[in-house]
Scaffold this motif. Structure first.
Motif, PDB file in Angstrom:
ATOM      1  N   ALA A 200       0.820  -1.213   0.000  1.00  0.00           N
ATOM      2  CA  ALA A 200       0.000   0.000   0.000  1.00  0.00           C
ATOM      3  C   ALA A 200       0.853   1.261   0.000  1.00  0.00           C
ATOM      4  CB  ALA A 200      -0.911   0.004   1.225  1.00  0.00           C
ATOM      5  N   TYR A 201       2.152   1.132  -0.273  1.00  0.00           N
ATOM      6  CA  TYR A 201       3.080   2.253  -0.112  1.00  0.00           C
ATOM      7  C   TYR A 201       2.751   3.416  -1.050  1.00  0.00           C
ATOM      8  CZ  TYR A 201       7.454   4.766   0.555  1.00  0.00           C
ATOM      9  OH  TYR A 201       8.398   5.723   0.840  1.00  0.00           O
ATOM     10  N   ALA A 202       2.467   3.119  -2.308  1.00  0.00           N
ATOM     11  CA  ALA A 202       2.023   4.125  -3.284  1.00  0.00           C
ATOM     12  C   ALA A 202       2.930   5.349  -3.334  1.00  0.00           C
ATOM     13  CB  ALA A 202       0.584   4.544  -2.988  1.00  0.00           C
ATOM     14  N   GLY A 203       4.217   5.147  -3.286  1.00  0.00           N
ATOM     15  CA  GLY A 203       5.147   6.259  -3.384  1.00  0.00           C
ATOM     16  C   GLY A 203       5.424   6.967  -2.082  1.00  0.00           C
ATOM     17  N   GLY A 204       4.787   6.543  -0.984  1.00  0.00           N
ATOM     18  CA  GLY A 204       5.026   7.163   0.307  1.00  0.00           C
ATOM     19  C   GLY A 204       4.246   8.452   0.483  1.00  0.00           C
ATOM     20  N   ALA A 205       4.272   8.978   1.692  1.00  0.00           N
ATOM     21  CA  ALA A 205       3.571  10.232   1.976  1.00  0.00           C
ATOM     22  C   ALA A 205       4.101  11.331   1.069  1.00  0.00           C
ATOM     23  CB  ALA A 205       3.769  10.616   3.435  1.00  0.00           C
ATOM     24  N   GLY A 206       3.202  12.018   0.399  1.00  0.00           N
ATOM     25  CA  GLY A 206       3.620  13.067  -0.517  1.00  0.00           C
ATOM     26  C   GLY A 206       4.121  12.550  -1.851  1.00  0.00           C
ATOM     27  N   GLY A 207       3.971  11.251  -2.098  1.00  0.00           N
ATOM     28  CA  GLY A 207       4.413  10.665  -3.352  1.00  0.00           C
ATOM     29  C   GLY A 207       3.529  11.075  -4.507  1.00  0.00           C
ATOM     30  N   PRO A 208       3.888  10.704  -5.726  1.00  0.00           N
ATOM     31  CA  PRO A 208       3.091  11.085  -6.894  1.00  0.00           C
ATOM     32  C   PRO A 208       1.688  10.505  -6.828  1.00  0.00           C
ATOM     33  CG  PRO A 208       4.723   9.413  -7.479  1.00  0.00           C
ATOM     34  CD  PRO A 208       5.057   9.863  -6.093  1.00  0.00           C
ATOM     35  N   ILE A 209       0.712  11.266  -7.290  1.00  0.00           N
ATOM     36  CA  ILE A 209      -0.665  10.829  -7.182  1.00  0.00           C
ATOM     37  C   ILE A 209      -0.963   9.634  -8.077  1.00  0.00           C
ATOM     38  CG2 ILE A 209      -1.471  13.113  -6.530  1.00  0.00           C
ATOM     39  CD1 ILE A 209      -2.531  13.457  -9.362  1.00  0.00           C
ATOM     40  N   ASP A 210      -0.099   9.390  -9.078  1.00  0.00           N
ATOM     41  CA  ASP A 210      -0.331   8.268  -9.980  1.00  0.00           C
ATOM     42  C   ASP A 210       0.512   7.043  -9.643  1.00  0.00           C
ATOM     43  OD1 ASP A 210       2.058   9.414 -10.679  1.00  0.00           O
ATOM     44  OD2 ASP A 210       1.687   9.402 -12.842  1.00  0.00           O
ATOM     45  N   ALA A 211       1.125   7.027  -8.453  1.00  0.00           N
ATOM     46  CA  ALA A 211       1.901   5.853  -8.051  1.00  0.00           C
ATOM     47  C   ALA A 211       0.963   4.669  -7.830  1.00  0.00           C
ATOM     48  CB  ALA A 211       2.679   6.140  -6.770  1.00  0.00           C
ATOM     49  N   PRO A 212       1.328   3.475  -8.293  1.00  0.00           N
ATOM     50  CA  PRO A 212       0.456   2.311  -8.113  1.00  0.00           C
ATOM     51  C   PRO A 212       0.538   1.741  -6.703  1.00  0.00           C
ATOM     52  CG  PRO A 212       2.456   1.654  -9.223  1.00  0.00           C
ATOM     53  CD  PRO A 212       2.534   3.146  -9.068  1.00  0.00           C
ATOM     54  N   SER A 213      -0.493   1.004  -6.330  1.00  0.00           N
ATOM     55  CA  SER A 213      -0.495   0.225  -5.098  1.00  0.00           C
ATOM     56  C   SER A 213      -1.321  -1.025  -5.368  1.00  0.00           C
ATOM     57  CB  SER A 213      -1.069   1.034  -3.933  1.00  0.00           C
ATOM     58  OG  SER A 213      -2.398   1.450  -4.216  1.00  0.00           O
ATOM     59  N   GLU A 214      -1.367  -1.934  -4.388  1.00  0.00           N
ATOM     60  CA  GLU A 214      -2.005  -3.223  -4.650  1.00  0.00           C
ATOM     61  C   GLU A 214      -3.493  -3.231  -4.342  1.00  0.00           C
ATOM     62  OE1 GLU A 214       0.276  -7.203  -4.729  1.00  0.00           O
ATOM     63  OE2 GLU A 214       0.785  -6.254  -2.815  1.00  0.00           O
ATOM     64  N   CYS A 215      -4.209  -3.980  -5.174  1.00  0.00           N
ATOM     65  CA  CYS A 215      -5.631  -4.245  -4.994  1.00  0.00           C
ATOM     66  C   CYS A 215      -5.816  -5.755  -4.888  1.00  0.00           C
ATOM     67  CB  CYS A 215      -6.438  -3.705  -6.168  1.00  0.00           C
ATOM     68  SG  CYS A 215      -6.187  -1.935  -6.500  1.00  0.00           S
ATOM     69  N   LEU A 216      -6.969  -6.177  -4.355  1.00  0.00           N
ATOM     70  CA  LEU A 216      -7.214  -7.590  -4.099  1.00  0.00           C
ATOM     71  C   LEU A 216      -8.595  -7.991  -4.602  1.00  0.00           C
ATOM     72  CD1 LEU A 216      -6.350 -10.280  -2.654  1.00  0.00           C
ATOM     73  CD2 LEU A 216      -7.424  -9.342  -0.592  1.00  0.00           C
ATOM     74  N   ASP A 217      -8.643  -9.094  -5.343  1.00  0.00           N
ATOM     75  CA  ASP A 217      -9.903  -9.711  -5.731  1.00  0.00           C
ATOM     76  C   ASP A 217     -10.187 -10.839  -4.742  1.00  0.00           C
ATOM     77  OD1 ASP A 217     -11.860 -11.445  -6.929  1.00  0.00           O
ATOM     78  OD2 ASP A 217     -11.438 -10.515  -8.857  1.00  0.00           O
ATOM     79  N   LEU A 218     -11.226 -10.679  -3.942  1.00  0.00           N
ATOM     80  CA  LEU A 218     -11.531 -11.666  -2.902  1.00  0.00           C
ATOM     81  C   LEU A 218     -12.003 -12.994  -3.490  1.00  0.00           C
ATOM     82  CD1 LEU A 218     -13.423  -9.329  -0.391  1.00  0.00           C
ATOM     83  CD2 LEU A 218     -11.046 -10.105  -0.238  1.00  0.00           C
ATOM     84  N   ALA A 219     -12.599 -12.951  -4.674  1.00  0.00           N
ATOM     85  CA  ALA A 219     -13.126 -14.176  -5.270  1.00  0.00           C
ATOM     86  C   ALA A 219     -12.014 -15.105  -5.742  1.00  0.00           C
ATOM     87  CB  ALA A 219     -14.048 -13.839  -6.431  1.00  0.00           C
ATOM     88  N   THR A 220     -10.924 -14.531  -6.236  1.00  0.00           N
ATOM     89  CA  THR A 220      -9.833 -15.344  -6.793  1.00  0.00           C
ATOM     90  C   THR A 220      -8.546 -15.277  -5.980  1.00  0.00           C
ATOM     91  OG1 THR A 220      -9.021 -13.525  -8.181  1.00  0.00           O
ATOM     92  CG2 THR A 220     -10.755 -14.944  -9.103  1.00  0.00           C
ATOM     93  N   GLY A 221      -8.452 -14.297  -5.079  1.00  0.00           N
ATOM     94  CA  GLY A 221      -7.221 -14.091  -4.334  1.00  0.00           C
ATOM     95  C   GLY A 221      -6.157 -13.363  -5.131  1.00  0.00           C
ATOM     96  N   THR A 222      -6.499 -12.872  -6.316  1.00  0.00           N
ATOM     97  CA  THR A 222      -5.531 -12.208  -7.185  1.00  0.00           C
ATOM     98  C   THR A 222      -5.154 -10.837  -6.628  1.00  0.00           C
ATOM     99  OG1 THR A 222      -6.478 -13.311  -9.107  1.00  0.00           O
ATOM    100  CG2 THR A 222      -5.090 -11.398  -9.529  1.00  0.00           C
ATOM    101  N   ARG A 223      -3.859 -10.560  -6.635  1.00  0.00           N
ATOM    102  CA  ARG A 223      -3.331  -9.262  -6.234  1.00  0.00           C
ATOM    103  C   ARG A 223      -2.876  -8.515  -7.479  1.00  0.00           C
ATOM    104  NH1 ARG A 223       0.320 -10.868  -0.945  1.00  0.00           N
ATOM    105  NH2 ARG A 223       1.226  -8.813  -1.398  1.00  0.00           N
ATOM    106  N   LEU A 224      -3.302  -7.259  -7.597  1.00  0.00           N
ATOM    107  CA  LEU A 224      -3.056  -6.469  -8.801  1.00  0.00           C
ATOM    108  C   LEU A 224      -2.507  -5.109  -8.417  1.00  0.00           C
ATOM    109  CD1 LEU A 224      -6.582  -7.241 -10.165  1.00  0.00           C
ATOM    110  CD2 LEU A 224      -4.522  -8.129 -11.257  1.00  0.00           C
ATOM    111  N   GLU A 225      -1.472  -4.648  -9.116  1.00  0.00           N
ATOM    112  CA  GLU A 225      -0.977  -3.294  -8.905  1.00  0.00           C
ATOM    113  C   GLU A 225      -1.723  -2.351  -9.838  1.00  0.00           C
ATOM    114  OE1 GLU A 225       3.085  -2.317  -8.999  1.00  0.00           O
ATOM    115  OE2 GLU A 225       3.399  -2.978  -6.924  1.00  0.00           O
ATOM    116  N   LYS A 226      -2.269  -1.273  -9.262  1.00  0.00           N
ATOM    117  CA  LYS A 226      -3.035  -0.323 -10.062  1.00  0.00           C
ATOM    118  C   LYS A 226      -2.780   1.106  -9.597  1.00  0.00           C
ATOM    119  CE  LYS A 226      -6.839  -3.399 -11.345  1.00  0.00           C
ATOM    120  NZ  LYS A 226      -6.568  -3.347 -12.804  1.00  0.00           N
ATOM    121  N   THR A 227      -2.745   2.005 -10.553  1.00  0.00           N
ATOM    122  CA  THR A 227      -2.762   3.420 -10.215  1.00  0.00           C
ATOM    123  C   THR A 227      -4.192   3.798  -9.820  1.00  0.00           C
ATOM    124  OG1 THR A 227      -3.329   4.139 -12.447  1.00  0.00           O
ATOM    125  CG2 THR A 227      -0.977   3.828 -11.957  1.00  0.00           C
TER     126      THR A 227
END
Length: 371
Positions: A200-227
């Motif tokens: 969930a770091y997403a570039g850290g505090a004050g980082g770029p607003i378009d930095a990606p972080s992880e998302c989770l699909d509960l149905a499949t357990g898939t982890r995805l990085e998304k802006t």
């Protein structure tokens, strides 16, 4: 008036009193309405006609009601139904913000207390807004271990956040989220899944607003990085983790139609830091295990996606009566296009209905200005 404990609970819930502060992103929209200003003995009075849908926009310099919109910088506050927003984050493109409620004497004096560290910008949030408690002495987030219910169509899950910290190269690292979850059906509860170190770091505090972080699909357990932009237009996730913020893929955060609710939200006001610090994944396992299909399908549950949360949300209204009335307090608001700060008091509502306060009568004075 809401007390200081409640005020700092708001600060912690919005994630702006810690090194993991959130950035301001997004867009909004609306219209306008209202009546001209009239001077009073304390600051200046403004009467704002508030629609049940759409927005009325206010510029505090004056003060006056103006034409406005999300891409404009000449308004500071907007009113829509019983919601108040600032020209910031997902509500607007400028740098406004607010802090409060403070005592009514702050407006009377015209002096803003020195212990206000920042202005709170609007952000997206929902069921997970208060999942942690912030310890201002150690600058650490402590999970409340509340159990959250997630609904996606006819499927249900229970989720419990276990912590905000992980380890990298032998050292503790923030914004690595730990959680457990299980699908719940009418036939029973599926095996519990544990997820470690969601990024969930997403570039850290004050980082770029378009930095990606992880998302989770509960149905499949898939982890995805998304802006943020990718997440807001994708249906392949249920929860996204962006520093201390947990987003739900429904309403304003995404198109999937996912809803969520904090099943233990009623406990929040009474929870003390020392109690929460004593909780561990082991001590809170029973709380998680106890949630069954009946608990997730109770008629009173209102599953919701994410909405815009401002410094005013839930705190500017007194809901003890038949219709809401304004909370007796003062609010500090930073102007959208400058560093000028104003103090605002909401005096009364005229013609209030279940959907709108009708006319909001408020008073405004510039910081340090004479009445």
């Amino acid at each position: 008036m809401k007390n200081n404990k409640q005020r700092w609970m708001l600060v912690a819930a919005l994630g702006l009193a810690c090194p993991a502060c959130t950035e301001s992103v997004g867009d909004g929209g609306g219209g306008s309405g209202g009546t001209p200003t009239t001077p009073t003995g304390e600051g200046k009075e403004l009467v704002v006609e508030v629609p049940a849908t759409g927005h009325a926009y206010v510029r505090l310099e004056g003060p006056e009601v103006v034409e406005g919109g999300a891409g404009q910088s000449d308004w500071d506050l907007s009113f829509s139904g019983y919601d108040v927003y600032t020209n910031s984050g997902p509500s607007g493109s400028a740098n406004a913000g607010a802090f409060g409620p403070l005592g009514p004497e702050v407006f009377d004096s015209g002096e803003i207390p020195s212990d206000i560290p920042f202005m709170i910008a609007d952000k997206l949030g929902g069921a997970f807004l208060g999942w942690y408690l912030y310890d201002g002495n150690t600058h650490r987030l402590w999970s409340r271990y509340h159990v959250h219910a997630i609904k996606d169509g006819g499927r249900l899950w229970k989720v419990q956040l276990l912590g905000y910290y992980g380890e990298a190269q032998g050292a503790p690292v923030s914004a690595l989220v730990q959680l457990r979850y299980a699908e719940v059906t009418a036939s029973g509860v599926e095996p519990t899944m544990t997820v470690a170190d969601l990024n969930a770091y997403a570039g850290g505090a004050g980082g770029p607003i378009d930095a990606p972080s992880e998302c989770l699909d509960l149905a499949t357990g898939t982890r995805l990085e998304k802006t943020p932009a990718q997440a807001s237009s994708s249906s392949d996730w249920h929860l996204c983790f962006r520093r201390e913020t947990v987003l739900v893929n429904g309403e304003l955060s995404g198109p999937r139609g996912t809803g969520a609710i904090d099943l233990n939200a009623a406990e929040t006001d009474a929870e003390k830091l020392e109690q929460i610090q004593a909780r561990t994944p082991a001590t809170e396992q029973a709380r998680f295990d106890a949630v069954d299909h009946a608990a997730l399908t109770a008629p009173a549950l209102d599953y919701r996606g994410d909405r815009i949360i401002s410094a005013f949300s839930q705190y500017w209204l007194d809901r003890d009566g038949e219709l809401p009335t304004p909370e007796d307090g003062s609010w500090v608001v930073r102007a959208a296009a400058s560093e000028t700060r104003y103090i605002v008091r909401f005096d009364r509502f005229e013609g209030a209905t279940a959907d709108s306060p009708g006319r909001v009568v408020l008073r405004v004075r510039r910081e340090g200005a004479e009445p």
